[in-house]
Design a protein around this motif. Sequence first.
Motif, PDB file in Angstrom:
ATOM      1  N   LYS A  48      13.448  -6.575 -78.135  1.00  0.00           N
ATOM      2  CA  LYS A  48      13.498  -5.123 -78.360  1.00  0.00           C
ATOM      3  C   LYS A  48      12.046  -4.684 -78.715  1.00  0.00           C
ATOM      4  O   LYS A  48      11.492  -3.817 -78.212  1.00  0.00           O
ATOM      5  CB  LYS A  48      14.317  -4.578 -79.487  1.00  0.00           C
ATOM      6  CG  LYS A  48      15.776  -4.520 -78.817  1.00  0.00           C
ATOM      7  CD  LYS A  48      16.627  -4.131 -79.944  1.00  0.00           C
ATOM      8  CE  LYS A  48      18.237  -3.946 -79.610  1.00  0.00           C
ATOM      9  NZ  LYS A  48      18.812  -3.788 -80.671  1.00  0.00           N
ATOM     10  N   ALA A  49      11.621  -5.613 -79.623  1.00  0.00           N
ATOM     11  CA  ALA A  49      10.054  -5.171 -80.164  1.00  0.00           C
ATOM     12  C   ALA A  49       9.072  -5.258 -78.990  1.00  0.00           C
ATOM     13  O   ALA A  49       8.152  -4.463 -78.599  1.00  0.00           O
ATOM     14  CB  ALA A  49       9.740  -6.282 -81.270  1.00  0.00           C
ATOM     15  N   MET A  50       9.439  -6.439 -78.082  1.00  0.00           N
ATOM     16  CA  MET A  50       8.483  -6.714 -76.983  1.00  0.00           C
ATOM     17  C   MET A  50       8.633  -5.532 -75.968  1.00  0.00           C
ATOM     18  O   MET A  50       7.618  -5.122 -75.297  1.00  0.00           O
ATOM     19  CB  MET A  50       8.948  -7.978 -76.502  1.00  0.00           C
ATOM     20  CG  MET A  50       8.365  -9.318 -77.185  1.00  0.00           C
ATOM     21  SD  MET A  50       8.345 -10.495 -76.171  1.00  0.00           S
ATOM     22  CE  MET A  50      10.194 -10.935 -76.029  1.00  0.00           C
ATOM     23  N   ALA A  51       9.764  -4.919 -75.589  1.00  0.00           N
ATOM     24  CA  ALA A  51       9.822  -3.903 -74.802  1.00  0.00           C
ATOM     25  C   ALA A  51       9.552  -2.672 -75.152  1.00  0.00           C
ATOM     26  O   ALA A  51       9.020  -1.852 -74.360  1.00  0.00           O
ATOM     27  CB  ALA A  51      11.530  -3.458 -74.533  1.00  0.00           C
ATOM     28  N   THR A  52       8.933  -2.345 -76.482  1.00  0.00           N
ATOM     29  CA  THR A  52       8.622  -1.222 -76.715  1.00  0.00           C
ATOM     30  C   THR A  52       6.986  -1.099 -76.781  1.00  0.00           C
ATOM     31  O   THR A  52       6.389  -0.204 -77.059  1.00  0.00           O
ATOM     32  CB  THR A  52       8.936  -0.711 -78.285  1.00  0.00           C
ATOM     33  OG1 THR A  52       8.757  -1.717 -79.272  1.00  0.00           O
ATOM     34  CG2 THR A  52      10.487  -0.384 -78.320  1.00  0.00           C
ATOM     35  N   ASP A  53       6.364  -2.590 -76.609  1.00  0.00           N
ATOM     36  CA  ASP A  53       4.985  -2.620 -76.295  1.00  0.00           C
ATOM     37  C   ASP A  53       4.560  -2.451 -75.017  1.00  0.00           C
ATOM     38  O   ASP A  53       4.667  -3.296 -73.917  1.00  0.00           O
ATOM     39  CB  ASP A  53       4.751  -4.107 -76.811  1.00  0.00           C
ATOM     40  CG  ASP A  53       3.155  -4.479 -76.784  1.00  0.00           C
ATOM     41  OD1 ASP A  53       2.486  -3.481 -76.352  1.00  0.00           O
ATOM     42  OD2 ASP A  53       2.781  -5.407 -77.261  1.00  0.00           O
ATOM     43  N   GLU A  57       4.345  -4.887 -71.647  1.00  0.00           N
ATOM     44  CA  GLU A  57       5.085  -4.795 -70.599  1.00  0.00           C
ATOM     45  C   GLU A  57       4.373  -4.586 -69.317  1.00  0.00           C
ATOM     46  O   GLU A  57       4.699  -4.997 -68.202  1.00  0.00           O
ATOM     47  CB  GLU A  57       5.905  -3.681 -70.810  1.00  0.00           C
ATOM     48  CG  GLU A  57       6.996  -4.048 -71.748  1.00  0.00           C
ATOM     49  CD  GLU A  57       8.083  -5.013 -71.243  1.00  0.00           C
ATOM     50  OE1 GLU A  57       8.677  -4.839 -70.091  1.00  0.00           O
ATOM     51  OE2 GLU A  57       8.022  -5.918 -72.064  1.00  0.00           O
ATOM     52  N   ALA A  58       3.210  -3.810 -69.280  1.00  0.00           N
ATOM     53  CA  ALA A  58       2.413  -3.475 -68.119  1.00  0.00           C
ATOM     54  C   ALA A  58       1.770  -5.119 -67.431  1.00  0.00           C
ATOM     55  O   ALA A  58       1.689  -5.206 -66.302  1.00  0.00           O
ATOM     56  CB  ALA A  58       1.445  -2.494 -68.328  1.00  0.00           C
ATOM     57  N   ASP A  59       1.430  -5.628 -68.506  1.00  0.00           N
ATOM     58  CA  ASP A  59       0.784  -7.016 -68.255  1.00  0.00           C
ATOM     59  C   ASP A  59       1.710  -8.067 -67.771  1.00  0.00           C
ATOM     60  O   ASP A  59       1.552  -8.676 -66.652  1.00  0.00           O
ATOM     61  CB  ASP A  59       0.039  -7.652 -69.575  1.00  0.00           C
ATOM     62  CG  ASP A  59      -1.208  -7.076 -70.114  1.00  0.00           C
ATOM     63  OD1 ASP A  59      -1.709  -6.081 -69.418  1.00  0.00           O
ATOM     64  OD2 ASP A  59      -1.432  -7.163 -71.026  1.00  0.00           O
TER      65      ASP A  59
END
Length: 76
Positions: A48-53, A57-59
């Motif tokens: 969840k934390a990674m998905a909000t970054d 996510e673009a990288d």
Amino acid sequence: MHKRMSITLDEVVYEGLYRHVGKRRMSQFIEDLVRPYVVDTALDEGYKAMATDKEREADALAWSNGLSGDIADASR
């Protein structure tokens, strides 16, 4: 999906649950207490934390799109 389970409680414990939580909310109350001990939520919270970054996510999207180009160029 929920599974039905029978448990045995001391009468005093049952009465306390009934008074403080209510008959219709006992199962959810017990599930909420037990869940941290039996379900590993650390991965879920990390994802969840990674998905909000948004930058990360673009990288990741650019990287995965680059892989699909590599696959198209690969000889069979």
